[in-house]
Design an enzyme around this catalytic site. Structure first.
Site, short mmCIF file in Angstrom:
data_model
loop_
_atom_site.label_atom_id
_atom_site.label_comp_id
_atom_site.label_asym_id
_atom_site.label_seq_id
_atom_site.Cartn_x
_atom_site.Cartn_y
_atom_site.Cartn_z
CE LYS A 295 47.43 31.27 39.54
NZ LYS A 295 47.36 32.01 40.78
CG HIS B 210 39.27 37.11 35.36
ND1 HIS B 210 39.64 35.81 35.61
CD2 HIS B 210 39.97 37.88 36.21
CE1 HIS B 210 40.55 35.80 36.57
NE2 HIS B 210 40.77 37.04 36.96
CG HIS C 179 37.30 33.33 37.27
ND1 HIS C 179 36.73 34.52 37.65
CD2 HIS C 179 38.50 33.28 37.89
CE1 HIS C 179 37.54 35.15 38.46
NE2 HIS C 179 38.63 34.42 38.62
N1 ARG Z 1 44.43 39.46 38.89
C1 ARG Z 1 43.52 39.61 39.97
C2 ARG Z 1 42.57 38.42 40.05
O1 ARG Z 1 42.39 37.70 39.10
C3 ARG Z 1 42.69 40.86 39.86
C4 ARG Z 1 43.47 42.14 39.92
C5 ARG Z 1 42.66 43.28 40.44
N2 ARG Z 1 43.37 44.52 40.50
C6 ARG Z 1 44.24 44.86 41.41
N3 ARG Z 1 44.83 46.02 41.29
N4 ARG Z 1 44.49 44.14 42.47
O2 ARG Z 1 41.97 38.22 41.10
#
Ligand code: ARG
Length: 579
Positions: free
Chosen positions: A139, A145, A142
């Site tokens: 994905k 991140h 963005h």
């Molecule tokens: N991968 C998730 C996203 O892009 C963020 C993860 C955040 N950390 C977690 N432990 N949920 O939205």
């Protein structure tokens, strides 16, 4: 050093108020400087002493302040004590102030300045696990991140500098339906060759194509579901394709993170907690916390009154687990593996509710350490675009920052000859991104604008880098003076005193940032320092000054340079020595 004087004043106060030093230290602070103005060095908040019961909270505060100021006797270190409004002001002997503060910056420099302050004694140093960045495979990477990456890196750096054991973790979105789609569509749309050449981009392209196909084609949707089921059943062919996608992604990310000056101790991910998520459901069931709804989903009641007015879904009706179920499993697993004393999650604020629910469920399950888990939320960035369009990959942002900075450097008359202009442009470009992002409260949204963040003047990362490079060049040109003994009485001009007074605040600023995990305190401190340095360059020339004066000035600039570089590193900025 700042702590030397703070302790000295606290001791004096302690004798007068019959109190131990430690309780007085928090009420003392260095006075923020204003250019061109004579300031006291430290102030004592009388209001705080009243609040803490050290002084009676009844009676007129100003009378109390004045009485205290007259009771305290000046000496050879604390030269002047006076009452301000609600504060007692202290002025340190100038020569001693300068000597003590600049002493640590001899030949070797000093990267521990401010970090051993007694202000940090009250911190419960232990193991901190910081989870940040956490992109999703195939994905978009963005702006959110990117923010998570640099904010998490800052928090980890700061904690580490203050003596915590820090574990840096990346929690990849490496599980879920996107792998069903990728797996089902890769044979049709993917190519092993392209995957090797440009993995992130290729996976993303395939993912977009399969998605489009699945919208019109029922068979593709079925195939995707089927592939995901194979994955969940750990069927070897599906797993090995998934593994390849994951490995190749991690490798590529490591490479890009390196450009950003970021690293991780652990690349974890949602996939690791698939099995434990089922266990979690069992535990919730046994503990009577899992309720089944009419629709057949499994939920946990997280309402304060326990009346099901707020529930959190942890199980789908088809028996599969969700993002939060995996997070519950992941948290428990981390606690068992890493024995963290605190855990910090860094994501945008849209996930605030998710984390509050996560912590609540953990508490309900009998994990009191969930109280030491913390979510650091941040706001949205609007309009982060590159020449080719929206940001899809981290690499795009870094390339764009580098290209724009390189262009600006080629236009500027002051740009120096250097071995690797790309590398410098990259570091300066990244610092511009970071400073823009860290200047305000993290929770605020902001509009992204390349031209503004890359300005050489004004409060930007470019300005920080430029100030640092200029100091380095001055020190390089006067290498033989660095580390020479210096005479503090040759630094009594206002512009050197303000710099020294400003340095007195460094430990307080770090302390503040460690308390609320907001980088703005440190960023603004460093920007201010750079403004003070710019005036000092004008007013305190080294070239052409008598040798002893030049020596003393170089010591002042070396001290400022060292604190600037140290602060930048904590922010996650790599200081450049030439630009
Ligand atoms: N991968 C998730 C996203 O892009 C963020 C993860 C955040 N950390 C977690 N432990 N949920 O939205």
């Amino acid at each position: 050093m700042a702590c030397f004087f703070r302790r000295r004043i606290a001791a004096k106060l302690g004798r007068t108020l019959q109190q131990p030093e430690e309780v007085l230290i928090p009420a003392l602070s260095a006075v923020p400087v204003f250019k061109k103005q004579q300031n006291p060095d430290f102030k004592l908040s009388v209001g705080l002493l009243r609040m803490n019961g050290i002084l009676p909270s009844s009676g007129d505060i100003q009378q109390q302040t004045e009485k205290l100021a007259t009771q305290l006797k000046q000496d050879s270190v604390v030269e002047n004590i006076s009452a301000g409004s609600g504060v007692v002001n202290f002025r340190i002997n100038r020569k001693l102030l300068i000597q003590k503060l600049l002493e640590p910056f001899g030949k070797e420099g000093n990267d521990k300045f401010g970090l051993n302050s007694e202000l940090f004694n009250s911190l419960k140093r232990g193991t901190t696990l910081v989870e940040y960045s956490s992109p999703n495979i195939a994905k978009k990477f963005h702006a959110g991140h990117l923010r998570s990456t640099i904010i998490g890196n800052f928090i980890a750096n700061l904690k580490q500098a203050l003596g915590y054991d820090v574990i840096r973790m990346n929690y990849l979105g490496d599980w879920g339906m996107q792998f069903g789609l990728l797996g089902a569509g890769f044979s049709q749309f993917g190519s092993q060759e392209k995957l090797k050449q440009n993995p992130l981009q290729h996976l993303f392209e395939v993912y977009v194509q399969v998605n489009k196909e699945a919208e019109q084609n029922e068979n593709m949707r079925l195939a995707a579901r089927d592939f995901f089921r194979q994955l969940e059943r750990r069927e070897s062919e599906a797993v090995s394709l998934w593994q390849q996608f994951r490995e190749i992604t991690v490798e590529e990310y490591q490479h890009v993170y390196k450009r950003l000056g970021v690293h991780f101790d652990i690349y974890s991910g949602e996939s690791f907690h698939q099995d434990r998520a089922q266990e979690v459901l069992q535990q919730l069931q046994t503990g009577g916390l899992l309720k089944t709804t009419e629709k057949g989903t499994g939920v946990v009641d997280v309402s304060p009154a326990g009346d099901m007015s707020n529930v959190c879904t942890v199980l789908r009706s088809d028996g599969t687990t969700l993002y939060i179920t995996r997070d519950i499993a992941a948290a428990i697993d981390r606690k068992e593996k890493y024995y963290f004393d605190e855990m910090i999650y860094v994501t945008d604020k849209s996930q605030a509710n998710h984390f509050q629910q996560l912590f609540q469920i953990l508490l309900k399950m009998g994990h009191p350490w969930a109280d030491r888990c913390l979510h650091v939320p941040f706001g949205l960035v609007q309009g982060m675009k590159t020449r080719t369009g929206d940001v899809v990959f981290l690499e795009d942002v870094l390339d764009e920052a580098r290209a724009r900075m390189l262009h600006n450097m080629s236009q500027s008359k002051t740009t120096k000859e250097m071995d690797n202009p790309e590398d410098t442009a990259e570091k300066v470009g990244i610092s511009a991104l970071i400073v823009q992002d860290f200047k305000g409260p993290l929770f605020s949204d902001y509009k992204f604008d390349w031209d503004r963040i890359l300005q050489a003047q004004g409060d930007t990362g470019v300005f920080l880098q430029y100030s640092h490079a200029r100091l380095c060049s001055l020190i390089r040109r006067n290498e033989e003076l660095k580390g020479a003994t210096f005479d503090p009485s040759l630094l009594l001009e206002q512009s050197s005193i303000t710099i020294v007074q400003h340095l007195l605040r460094y430990d307080e600023v770090l302390y503040q940032s460690a308390q609320d995990l907001q980088p703005k305190h440190l960023v603004n401190f460093l920007l201010k320092l750079c403004h003070l340095i710019a005036s000092a360059h004008r007013e305190l020339p080294v070239k052409g000054s008598p040798e002893e004066v030049a020596q003393a000035r170089i010591r002042l600039f070396a001290g400022a340079c060292s604190v600037l570089a140290g602060g930048m590193r904590i922010l996650g900025i790599i200081p450049v020595e030439k630009m």
